[in-house]
Enzyme design. Sequence first.
Site, PDB file in Angstrom:
ATOM      1  N   LYS A   1       0.848  -1.198   0.000  1.00  0.00           N
ATOM      2  CA  LYS A   1       0.000   0.000   0.000  1.00  0.00           C
ATOM      3  C   LYS A   1       0.882   1.245   0.000  1.00  0.00           C
ATOM      4  O   LYS A   1       1.915   1.273   0.668  1.00  0.00           O
ATOM      5  CB  LYS A   1      -0.913  -0.031   1.228  1.00  0.00           C
ATOM      6  CG  LYS A   1      -1.975   1.073   1.248  1.00  0.00           C
ATOM      7  CD  LYS A   1      -2.902   0.912   2.455  1.00  0.00           C
ATOM      8  CE  LYS A   1      -3.932   2.021   2.511  1.00  0.00           C
ATOM      9  NZ  LYS A   1      -4.844   1.872   3.675  1.00  0.00           N
TER      10      LYS A   1
ATOM     11  N   SER B   1      -9.844   1.995   2.852  1.00  0.00           N
ATOM     12  CA  SER B   1      -8.943   2.704   1.975  1.00  0.00           C
ATOM     13  C   SER B   1      -7.929   1.795   1.265  1.00  0.00           C
ATOM     14  O   SER B   1      -7.327   2.208   0.283  1.00  0.00           O
ATOM     15  CB  SER B   1      -8.190   3.766   2.769  1.00  0.00           C
ATOM     16  OG  SER B   1      -7.330   3.162   3.708  1.00  0.00           O
TER      17      SER B   1
ATOM     18  N   SER C   1     -10.083  -0.222   7.120  1.00  0.00           N
ATOM     19  CA  SER C   1      -9.467  -0.073   5.794  1.00  0.00           C
ATOM     20  C   SER C   1      -8.782  -1.313   5.221  1.00  0.00           C
ATOM     21  O   SER C   1      -8.424  -1.318   4.052  1.00  0.00           O
ATOM     22  CB  SER C   1      -8.456   1.083   5.812  1.00  0.00           C
ATOM     23  OG  SER C   1      -9.129   2.311   5.719  1.00  0.00           O
TER      24      SER C   1
END
Lengths: 127, 486
Positions: B81, B156, B180
């Site tokens: 990420k 997210s 997330s």
Amino acid sequence: MIACVVLLWYDHTIVKRRIEQIFFQLMEVDVMERITKNQVKHVAHLARLNFNEEEIEKFAYELDEIIGFAEQLNEIETSNIEPTSHVLDVRNVLREDEKKESLSSEDAMKNAPDQKDGQFKVPSVLD
Amino acid sequence: MELFDYKLRDLHELLHKEEVSVTNLVEASYKRIEEVDEKIGAFLRLNKEAALEQAKELDDQLKKGEMDPADTLFGLPVGIKDNIITKGLKTTCASQLLDNFDPVYNATVVEKLAAAKAVTIGKLNMDEFAMGSSNENSSYKQVRNPWDLNRVPGGSSGGSAATVAAGEVPFSLGSDTGGSIRQPAAFCGVVGLKPTYGRVSRYGLVAFASSLDQIGPLTRSVEDNAYVMQHIAGHDERDSTSANVDVPDYLAALDGDVKGMKIGVPEEYLGHGIDEGVKQKVNEALKKLEELGAIVQKVSLPHSKYALATYYILASSEASANLSRFDGIRYGVRKEQDHLLETYKHTRSEGFGNEVKRRIMLGTFALSSGYYDAYYKKAQKVRTLIKQDFEDLFLNYDVIIGPTTPTTAFKFGENLDDPLTMYANDILTIPMNLAGVPAISVPCGLADGLPVGLQIIGKHFDEESVYRVAHAFEQATDHHKLKPEL
């Protein structure tokens, strides 16, 4: 068709807020505002953000809604409750103040938008 | 069978026996990305040249018999990420403000993966600064759900979930502040764990809300998840909130035995506002666990309805403080003006997207003079009550189970105009961040063709029980074998 367009417009938050304001003014009702436009401008300055008038109005509406939602917490009696400072039972960790390797000054400056003589360069602070 | 349909442990075996090479695996990953990522949008940036070079070196070591059996991630491709910093590989948090940011050191988790010889394939798309539940707040491009390209992947960590679901990489790392990792894992039909707060080092994770953030793995199976977690968990003296607690052997917990385990099902998690399709799948899963010998009982988390409001005050307050460092002085894209103050304001106003600004504004307001007690302190007190709810239940139950999300993946734009509706997506995942407890999302079937996630929650530092139940359920069903058609 016209009703449809009006409805679509009404859905837009800023327009909605305007219509509500006009309605309340006509009805001579005091609108209890939690967040005023001046407050939004003050908070924006604290947060070092710029907004135009339209954005200020939008934020006043949105923040007001979110804060209104958050006020449901007042339903709970918490006078005898300790606020959480950490989710685990931890203590401060101390260590000897020893000299250790750290970033080189070259690495530290690598992403600097502007620099001079190994220092970060910024625009003037005072006039 | 595709290469990434194999478990990580099996890929490790295949490498060991030299039936595949690291170059095969890395090339397979880039080939799949080339085929499908234009549609999916999971990757912001690839690390192709360096990854292929590393693959060649690792293959040389393999040939010479120098592969260390302890390096169980040897040669395995991973996606990271884009809020986890990687030395020499740009890290932007999907924000224009960090468009040019080139980290000068590695996050601890990246160091740990590198030490185990995993190969970083690239950096994964996300909501800007991890703020969002649909990945629609990325300032670069949209991530699409591999199960239905008209729907969001969740957020997210939308890129981290979608890339694993699309078979581009066998595992990825994400971060979870209010759901997330778990919410996108549920929407994309993969396994995602948010570890106990303090279990995985946050050193090198760009902070959103420091008291809530945790890094965790996203994988195709529970076993793979435990396999990765073994490497990234553990104390780190560079993160003062990292817990000095021994890391157990997670794989040993995967024995399929849940007989006599006590499972609490909070009535609040299967009540109003939860889709019928989601409820049905979760109830079927609970029945399956009963068949396996677990004891399932209804329980209550009475303060859970206050979690959402508590979270948005606390997370935004912490974000407003954490994001004050992005001022264009030491790094980032500076928008230079005549004066310093105006430089700050232009840099931040032009660099941050709308959702980030909204949360900074909310947090700055909640922390501002005259309002601190009414909002921030009040929320920290309610947080204590939410945490106590969990502590009370864990006196009598091994794990708590419910759905991960109230609905399956929604369509683009559906919730964008109304922040409160968007925030409500996280209503079932937020309480665990507030309480700091570990929780996993595992696939439990499809509702109208879209994946549903089962959430299993454990005590502080008891990821073992979470994995044990998740694995037993997974192995007793075929849900994890479902793949989206692309």
